[in-house]
Design a protein around this motif. Sequence first.
Motif, mmCIF file in Angstrom:
data_model
loop_
_atom_site.group_PDB
_atom_site.id
_atom_site.type_symbol
_atom_site.label_atom_id
_atom_site.label_comp_id
_atom_site.label_asym_id
_atom_site.label_seq_id
_atom_site.Cartn_x
_atom_site.Cartn_y
_atom_site.Cartn_z
ATOM 1 N N UNK A 5 3.054 -17.600 9.100
ATOM 2 C CA UNK A 5 2.112 -18.559 9.460
ATOM 3 C C UNK A 5 1.473 -17.805 10.829
ATOM 4 N N UNK A 6 2.251 -17.601 11.811
ATOM 5 C CA UNK A 6 1.650 -16.986 13.136
ATOM 6 C C UNK A 6 0.775 -15.701 12.947
ATOM 7 N N UNK A 7 0.148 -15.267 13.757
ATOM 8 C CA UNK A 7 -0.436 -13.866 13.824
ATOM 9 C C UNK A 7 0.365 -12.698 13.747
ATOM 10 N N UNK A 8 1.542 -12.938 14.476
ATOM 11 C CA UNK A 8 2.822 -11.881 14.484
ATOM 12 C C UNK A 8 3.386 -11.808 13.261
ATOM 13 N N UNK A 9 3.741 -13.088 12.524
ATOM 14 C CA UNK A 9 4.261 -13.021 11.286
ATOM 15 C C UNK A 9 3.710 -12.560 10.290
ATOM 16 N N UNK A 10 2.192 -12.795 10.401
ATOM 17 C CA UNK A 10 1.178 -12.257 9.419
ATOM 18 C C UNK A 10 1.187 -10.580 9.843
ATOM 19 N N UNK A 11 1.360 -10.162 11.018
ATOM 20 C CA UNK A 11 1.169 -8.646 11.144
ATOM 21 C C UNK A 11 2.664 -7.930 10.438
ATOM 22 N N UNK A 12 3.726 -8.800 10.617
ATOM 23 C CA UNK A 12 4.944 -8.284 10.000
ATOM 24 C C UNK A 12 4.925 -8.144 8.469
ATOM 25 N N UNK A 13 4.194 -9.085 7.822
ATOM 26 C CA UNK A 13 3.788 -8.975 6.421
ATOM 27 C C UNK A 13 2.803 -8.060 6.108
ATOM 28 N N UNK A 14 2.007 -7.747 6.758
ATOM 29 C CA UNK A 14 0.991 -6.525 6.592
ATOM 30 C C UNK A 14 1.715 -5.229 6.799
ATOM 31 N N UNK A 15 2.588 -5.094 7.689
ATOM 32 C CA UNK A 15 3.342 -4.052 8.131
ATOM 33 C C UNK A 15 4.472 -3.626 6.722
ATOM 34 N N UNK A 69 -11.654 0.904 -8.699
ATOM 35 C CA UNK A 69 -11.562 0.708 -7.083
ATOM 36 C C UNK A 69 -11.154 -0.411 -6.520
ATOM 37 N N UNK A 70 -11.410 -1.507 -7.270
ATOM 38 C CA UNK A 70 -11.117 -2.859 -6.711
ATOM 39 C C UNK A 70 -9.581 -2.772 -6.716
ATOM 40 N N UNK A 71 -8.948 -2.221 -7.787
ATOM 41 C CA UNK A 71 -7.593 -2.198 -7.892
ATOM 42 C C UNK A 71 -6.762 -1.816 -6.750
ATOM 43 N N UNK A 72 -7.478 -0.817 -5.859
ATOM 44 C CA UNK A 72 -6.758 -0.259 -4.708
ATOM 45 C C UNK A 72 -6.546 -1.142 -3.356
ATOM 46 N N UNK A 73 -7.526 -2.445 -3.747
ATOM 47 C CA UNK A 73 -7.220 -3.028 -2.310
ATOM 48 C C UNK A 73 -6.100 -3.978 -2.545
ATOM 49 N N UNK A 74 -5.332 -4.134 -1.490
ATOM 50 C CA UNK A 74 -4.381 -5.039 -1.100
ATOM 51 C C UNK A 74 -4.973 -6.284 -0.548
ATOM 52 N N UNK A 75 -5.371 -7.284 -1.568
ATOM 53 C CA UNK A 75 -6.251 -8.453 -1.234
ATOM 54 C C UNK A 75 -5.587 -9.741 -2.085
ATOM 55 N N UNK A 76 -5.360 -10.710 -1.514
ATOM 56 C CA UNK A 76 -5.172 -10.980 0.164
ATOM 57 C C UNK A 76 -3.960 -9.971 0.844
ATOM 58 N N UNK A 77 -4.202 -9.882 1.789
ATOM 59 C CA UNK A 77 -3.321 -8.639 2.444
ATOM 60 C C UNK A 77 -1.855 -9.208 2.779
ATOM 61 N N UNK A 78 -0.923 -8.315 2.540
ATOM 62 C CA UNK A 78 0.433 -8.646 3.236
ATOM 63 C C UNK A 78 1.237 -9.069 2.003
ATOM 64 N N UNK A 79 2.792 -8.892 2.234
ATOM 65 C CA UNK A 79 3.605 -9.542 1.406
ATOM 66 C C UNK A 79 3.827 -11.051 1.479
ATOM 67 N N UNK A 80 4.177 -11.696 0.613
ATOM 68 C CA UNK A 80 4.614 -13.111 0.807
ATOM 69 C C UNK A 80 5.889 -13.510 1.571
ATOM 70 N N UNK A 81 5.880 -13.362 2.737
ATOM 71 C CA UNK A 81 6.977 -13.752 3.623
ATOM 72 C C UNK A 81 6.902 -15.252 4.146
ATOM 73 N N UNK A 82 5.875 -15.898 3.789
ATOM 74 C CA UNK A 82 5.660 -17.378 4.203
ATOM 75 C C UNK A 82 5.263 -17.416 5.841
#
Length: 370
Positions: free
Chosen positions: A334-344, A319-332
Amino acid sequence: MRDILPDLRARCADGVPFALATVVAVHGSAPRDPGAVMAVDAAGTVLGSVSGGCVEGDLYEVAREVLAGAGPRVVAYGISDDEAFGVGLTCGGTIEVLVRAYASAAELADLAALLELIAADRPVAEATVLSGAAETGARLVVRPPAAGPPTGTLGSEGLDAAVTDDARGLLAQGHTGVQWYGACGQRRMQEVAVFVRTYAPPPRMLVFGAIDHAAATARIGAFLGYRVTVCDARPAFATRERFPTADEVVRAWPHTYLESTEVDARTAICVLTHDPKFDVPLLVAALRTPAAYIGVMGSRRTHHDRLARLRAAGVGEADIARLASPVGLDLGARTPEETAVSIAAEIIQHRWGGTGRPLGELTGAIHRNR
């Protein structure tokens, strides 16, 4: 269809005839999937796109001919001839497109009924004959059994029964595609090609934690076509004013809300609270669901502390392996909007099995899973 739904509904309501071009099959690399549509109305106005511009010019002329009474047609476009300026796809694939008119009052009313169901997020499938021993363009609209019998006909009782059964199965799976039958609905025969387009309700995105990152994630979730819910236990933060693009803003303890709401295999869960008193009960509940994606925000230190707490709560390694943690792809980001793009981006990667690497570093087909 959903991207031009309001315009199509308006034309049906006003009695404005139009031709609808629908991608029914894709072979190899192509810009749009089956189900993409383009409409051309009686005034020559174009709505939507089937290829991002490669074949729309030619398809416009076909649509005008069909609208003038030429009858439904299936047209195919392959590789373009760049030197001869031939019409086709530059990406090397092939698409097949059904073009049919909605001109009479009865045709517009029938389509309006389907569009109303789609707009209301009711599950529905539309089956259309493409070729063979049945009338090209004949339609059958199918809903789940509890919602009532199908409407329309493909030309024979046996064919209607077989297609109804298969369309309900495809609708439950969220799949769209071409099915083959005998003239009377016989299986394992290829006398009639039927395109079944399914319209399931939009997938859900559940965003927990009413922070700036959640607002940006809600915006991009809505842009991607998710029905977005933001949930937080703090009334001062979980407000409609802070999350205007969310479909719902819920004030509740996250794990309590998650245990009471619908989650299916298309749902994306984004846990952005990074507070143990919220995170651990919420993640234990999330891992009991069939959600497609469970992403969890936090630093490396928070991540390792969270895993220890989950293991202490009895959560197993699978079950732990199902988690995407820390969330998102490594896009570098910084801002909430950029973080949202990495999550998407990570949600899209999970959905389609992408590598997350730059396409320029890879070889082979771009759309590998089509």
